[in-house]
Design a protein around this motif. Structure first.
Motif, short mmCIF file in Angstrom:
data_model
loop_
_atom_site.label_atom_id
_atom_site.label_comp_id
_atom_site.label_asym_id
_atom_site.label_seq_id
_atom_site.Cartn_x
_atom_site.Cartn_y
_atom_site.Cartn_z
N LEU A 187 0.82 -1.21 0.00
CA LEU A 187 0.00 0.00 0.00
C LEU A 187 0.85 1.26 0.00
O LEU A 187 0.61 2.19 -0.77
CB LEU A 187 -0.94 0.01 1.21
CG LEU A 187 -2.00 -1.08 1.30
CD1 LEU A 187 -2.82 -0.91 2.58
CD2 LEU A 187 -2.91 -1.04 0.08
N ASP A 188 1.84 1.30 0.88
CA ASP A 188 2.58 2.54 1.12
C ASP A 188 3.99 2.54 0.55
O ASP A 188 4.74 3.50 0.76
CB ASP A 188 2.64 2.84 2.62
CG ASP A 188 3.00 1.61 3.46
OD1 ASP A 188 3.61 0.67 2.92
OD2 ASP A 188 2.66 1.60 4.66
N GLY A 189 4.39 1.52 -0.17
CA GLY A 189 5.72 1.46 -0.73
C GLY A 189 5.92 2.40 -1.91
O GLY A 189 4.96 2.97 -2.46
N GLU A 190 7.18 2.56 -2.30
CA GLU A 190 7.53 3.49 -3.38
C GLU A 190 6.77 3.19 -4.67
O GLU A 190 6.39 4.09 -5.41
CB GLU A 190 9.05 3.42 -3.64
CG GLU A 190 9.55 4.38 -4.70
CD GLU A 190 9.42 5.85 -4.31
OE1 GLU A 190 9.37 6.70 -5.23
OE2 GLU A 190 9.36 6.15 -3.09
N ASN A 191 6.58 1.92 -4.96
CA ASN A 191 5.85 1.53 -6.15
C ASN A 191 4.54 0.82 -5.79
O ASN A 191 4.05 -0.02 -6.54
CB ASN A 191 6.71 0.60 -7.01
CG ASN A 191 7.96 1.29 -7.52
OD1 ASN A 191 7.86 2.34 -8.16
ND2 ASN A 191 9.12 0.74 -7.23
N GLY A 192 3.97 1.20 -4.65
CA GLY A 192 2.79 0.52 -4.14
C GLY A 192 1.49 1.06 -4.71
O GLY A 192 1.46 1.96 -5.55
N LEU A 193 0.41 0.49 -4.19
CA LEU A 193 -0.92 0.84 -4.67
C LEU A 193 -1.21 2.32 -4.52
O LEU A 193 -1.83 2.94 -5.39
CB LEU A 193 -1.96 -0.01 -3.92
CG LEU A 193 -3.42 0.12 -4.34
CD1 LEU A 193 -4.13 -1.21 -4.20
CD2 LEU A 193 -4.15 1.17 -3.50
N GLY A 194 -0.78 2.92 -3.42
CA GLY A 194 -1.06 4.33 -3.19
C GLY A 194 -0.51 5.22 -4.28
O GLY A 194 -1.22 6.07 -4.83
N ARG A 195 0.75 5.03 -4.62
CA ARG A 195 1.37 5.86 -5.66
C ARG A 195 0.84 5.50 -7.05
O ARG A 195 0.70 6.37 -7.90
CB ARG A 195 2.89 5.70 -5.63
CG ARG A 195 3.56 6.42 -4.47
CD ARG A 195 5.08 6.31 -4.56
NE ARG A 195 5.73 7.06 -3.51
CZ ARG A 195 6.09 8.34 -3.62
NH1 ARG A 195 5.85 8.99 -4.74
NH2 ARG A 195 6.69 8.96 -2.62
N ALA A 196 0.55 4.22 -7.26
CA ALA A 196 0.10 3.79 -8.58
C ALA A 196 -1.33 4.21 -8.88
O ALA A 196 -1.67 4.51 -10.03
CB ALA A 196 0.22 2.27 -8.71
N MET A 197 -2.18 4.26 -7.84
CA MET A 197 -3.61 4.43 -8.07
C MET A 197 -4.19 5.67 -7.39
O MET A 197 -5.41 5.83 -7.34
CB MET A 197 -4.35 3.17 -7.60
CG MET A 197 -3.94 1.92 -8.37
SD MET A 197 -4.58 0.36 -7.69
CE MET A 197 -6.33 0.49 -8.08
N SER A 198 -3.34 6.54 -6.87
CA SER A 198 -3.81 7.77 -6.26
C SER A 198 -2.73 8.83 -6.42
O SER A 198 -1.74 8.62 -7.11
CB SER A 198 -4.15 7.53 -4.78
OG SER A 198 -4.75 8.67 -4.22
N ASP A 199 -2.92 9.96 -5.76
CA ASP A 199 -2.02 11.09 -5.93
C ASP A 199 -1.27 11.34 -4.62
O ASP A 199 -1.57 12.26 -3.87
CB ASP A 199 -2.83 12.34 -6.33
CG ASP A 199 -1.95 13.53 -6.64
OD1 ASP A 199 -0.73 13.34 -6.81
OD2 ASP A 199 -2.49 14.65 -6.72
#
Length: 442
Positions: free
Chosen positions: A228-240
């Motif tokens: 979720l919170d990694g450099e290439n995780g879901l947060g960065r990939a699918m949100s701002d």
């Protein structure tokens, strides 16, 4: 700790936690509403096709559809999750821009039936699924919702959390269930910007994927805990650039399941403040369709993006048509299932009124989204009278909630055509007593 670990620690420890009666009652309300939503969903084309495609996994297995038909666990979760969303009458948590019940309760029911859980444990699993998934949705925010259908993307976490709770995973395995579920997170809004059957499949797959992720974790499968919170995780990939640092700040002290919206109309919930607004003017002034010269609606951008069909060509498009739903409300005084039947779709009074309805973004109301779902209505009458109304929320929002009787009536209205009045009434009575029930044989 990573976000998955913070959330998992809460979920795994929930077995030993005392839960306030009002939180359990809120879970019952969610389950009653889920059953109200699932029955009309079974009759929709995408769910009928899904059931035909998965026929080999029906009439066998430890689980059941709400119609009592046996199914294997993953198939039960998939079909029930899709059916609960297909008729567009399921609950929502507005801060997460998300319908949590469809996938979460479908997975909780499948997992609970699989392991022989009782009603009390089932309700607690529902709470866990709602609390974990809605917080992920809130963190992902509006930038996620621009492209992604949260009921699919966020729903997989509700399903995984509920199943992980019922499988009694410890905190480590629970975190791995959430981590694996993140790789199943999917559902594009573009899937329903044209007439298609894909939308209800999103929560169906989320329910199935969450159940699978938890089952895999129970057998020792691991995931990337920083997914979720990694450099290439879901947060960065699918949100701002979401901030995960406070993901667990209110876990266990504020229960999101107590702040749900339950639908009071049938169709896209983004249209509901506008429906409530035109109905308020209709009632206050005794308006008839022939009295109306024009209707102007100001609302938030997402409402116009999603309820985007001007002249719907199908029942599916009609559920996402602001002009059709508002015209139906003004002509008939409500928007019920019959609006999407052949006669309702072809109603000449509705079609005569639709061209007189105009919509636009109201910048102030758009800035308040998603915390508030509001609309400004102006109706100009043929005699020149101008009528205005500000609708600050939707009937069914926490500020103007449906009470228990309203939810019960909703279930009876929508379940009776499928299972009959006596069975629907017996089911409703059983659900209100779910925490004292034995096996999940509903």
């Amino acid at each position: 700790m990573h976000a998955t670990e913070v959330l998992a620690r809460f979920g795994a420890a929930f077995h030993a936690r005392s839960v306030a009666p009002e939180v359990i009652h809120a879970a019952k309300r969610a389950v009653v509403d889920w059953y109200a939503s699932v029955f009309p969903g079974y009759a929709t084309p995408p769910v009928q096709l899904l059931m035909a495609t998965l026929a080999d996994d029906l009439d066998r297995g430890k689980c059941r559809l709400a119609t009592s038909q046996a199914a294997t666990p993953r198939t039960a979760a998939l079909i029930n999750g899709a059916a609960a969303h297909a008729a567009e009458v399921d609950d929502s948590f507005r801060g997460a821009m998300y319908h949590p019940g469809a996938a979460t309760i479908a997975a909780a029911l499948a997992a609970g039936q699989e392991v022989g859980a009782d009603g009390a444990e089932f309700l607690r699993a529902v709470v866990v699924g709602y609390e974990i998934s809605t917080r992920i949705g809130v963190v992902l925010g509006r930038s996620h919702y621009r492209y992604w259908h949260n009921t699919g993307t966020v729903g997989v976490f509700g399903a995984a959390a509920a199943a992980a709770y019922l499988y009694r995973l410890d905190a480590t395995a629970f975190a791995h269930a959430l981590a694996t579920a993140a790789t199943f997170s999917a559902g594009l809004q573009q899937a329903f910007r044209m007439d298609s059957m894909s939308k209800p499949l999103h929560p169906g797959r989320a329910a199935e994927g969450g159940l699978l992720a938890a089952a895999l974790a129970a057998r020792g499968a691991t995931g990337s805990l920083d997914v979720l919170d990694g450099e290439n995780g879901l947060g960065r990939a699918m949100s701002d650039g979401p901030n995960w640092s406070r993901i667990g700040a209110t876990l266990g002290t504020v229960f999101h399941i107590e702040g749900l919206t339950f639908k009071n109309h049938i169709g896209c919930g983004h249209v509901f403040p506008s429906i409530d607004g035109v109905l308020a003017l209709r009632e206050q002034y005794g308006l008839r369709p022939d009295d109306i010269e024009s209707v102007s609606v100001g609302t938030y951008q997402a409402a116009l993006d999603i309820a985007c069909y001007g002249v719907p060509a199908s029942a599916n498009e009609a559920r996402f048509s602001m002009p059709f739903m508002l015209a139906t409300a003004l002509v008939h005084g409500s928007v019920r299932m019959r609006a999407y039947e052949a006669a309702g779709l072809a109603d000449p009074g509705v079609h005569a009124l639709m061209p007189r309805i105009a919509t636009a973004v109201d910048a102030e109301l758009d800035a308040r989204f998603p915390a508030q779902r509001a609309a400004r209505i102006e109706i100009v009458c043929r005699d020149g009278l101008r009528l205005a109304h500000f609708q600050p929320n939707r009937k069914g929002d926490p500020e103007d909630p449906l009470d228990d009787a309203d939810l019960g009536d909703k279930l009876l209205e929508l379940a009776t055509p499928v299972i009959g009045g006596a069975r629907a009434a017996a089911l409703l009575a059983r659900l209100w007593q779910a925490d004292s029930a034995g096996a999940l044989d509903w």
